[in-house]
Design an enzyme around this catalytic site. Structure first.
Site, short mmCIF file in Angstrom:
data_model
loop_
_atom_site.label_atom_id
_atom_site.label_comp_id
_atom_site.label_asym_id
_atom_site.label_seq_id
_atom_site.Cartn_x
_atom_site.Cartn_y
_atom_site.Cartn_z
N CYS A 68 0.83 -1.21 0.00
CA CYS A 68 0.00 0.00 0.00
C CYS A 68 0.86 1.25 0.00
CB CYS A 68 -0.93 0.00 1.20
SG CYS A 68 -0.10 0.14 2.81
N HIS A 107 -0.94 2.01 7.22
CA HIS A 107 -1.53 1.98 5.89
C HIS A 107 -1.57 3.41 5.35
CE1 HIS A 107 -3.88 0.51 2.55
NE2 HIS A 107 -4.88 1.32 2.82
N ASP A 122 -7.66 5.11 -2.40
CA ASP A 122 -6.84 4.02 -1.86
C ASP A 122 -6.76 2.93 -2.92
OD1 ASP A 122 -5.57 2.01 -0.51
OD2 ASP A 122 -7.00 1.88 1.15
#
Length: 207
Positions: A68, A107, A122
């Site tokens: 991520c 994250h 995202d």
């Protein structure tokens, strides 16, 4: 690094001069479908760095996926180069094992502002809770997508993202503004065995 290489990597054919929600949705979805969340580097003992040039080489020129941090850091750069207003955010992922959010921001996501509205982008959460398109940052609104129905809720000190619909609650992410984040650090994970062929994804955790 250049945007043309990135656009070719994800299959985006324009328009290239628009900084609007339609363009953001298109690029977000194409990135998710073209550059996967993957953690092969930690199984192969590769050096993982938050140097943007190295990330571009890995994800774009070498046709790899990434964590991520790598995917969303690259995506934020792309949006800023296009002219979008982008704020980098750190978030905490809900861990179903301990029934609570992780203690630290592990994250990375982006907030994009368009015409006075904010959207959460995202492109690399992975598993079944991956959003295909950005979510409007509005509390309590159901936002249906292919993977299910997503809802953002303002809890005062944090916002919480929940996926509902197919299952009562599949995963939750709380996020706050990330400050003082250093993008030049790297982490090396030596493998316990040469490049494992099978990977296990744990629902509710980002790494």
């Amino acid at each position: 690094m250049n945007l043309e290489e990135y656009f070719q990597r994800i299959g985006f054919d324009g328009p290239f001069d628009r900084v609007d929600l339609a363009a953001l949705r298109s690029i977000h979805k194409l990135h998710v479908m073209s550059i996967p969340f993957e953690n092969l580097s930690i199984h192969c003992g590769e050096w993982i760095t938050m140097d943007l040039e190295a990330i571009f080489q890995k994800l774009v020129r070498s046709s790899r996926g990434g964590w991520c941090l790598e995917n969303n850091y690259l995506f934020g750069w792309v949006l800023r180069e296009m002219g979008f207003s982008v704020t980098m955010l750190g978030s905490r992922v809900f861990n179903s094992v301990i029934n609570d959010f992780a203690p630290g921001e592990e994250h990375l996501i982006n907030m994009v502002e368009i015409d006075g509205k904010a959207y959460i982008a995202d492109v690399s959460f992975g598993v079944s809770s991956q959003i295909r398109e950005p979510l409007e940052l509005i509390s309590g609104k159901d936002q249906p997508q292919a993977a299910g129905v997503f809802r953002l809720t303002d809890k005062g000190d944090i916002w919480v993202l929940e996926k509902t619909g197919r299952k009562p609650v599949e995963s939750r992410v709380g996020f706050i503004v990330l400050r003082g984040w250093s993008a030049g650090e790297g982490v090396s994970h030596p493998p316990t065995e040469p490049c494992r062929r099978s990977l296990k994804l744990i629902k509710g955790m980002s790494w």
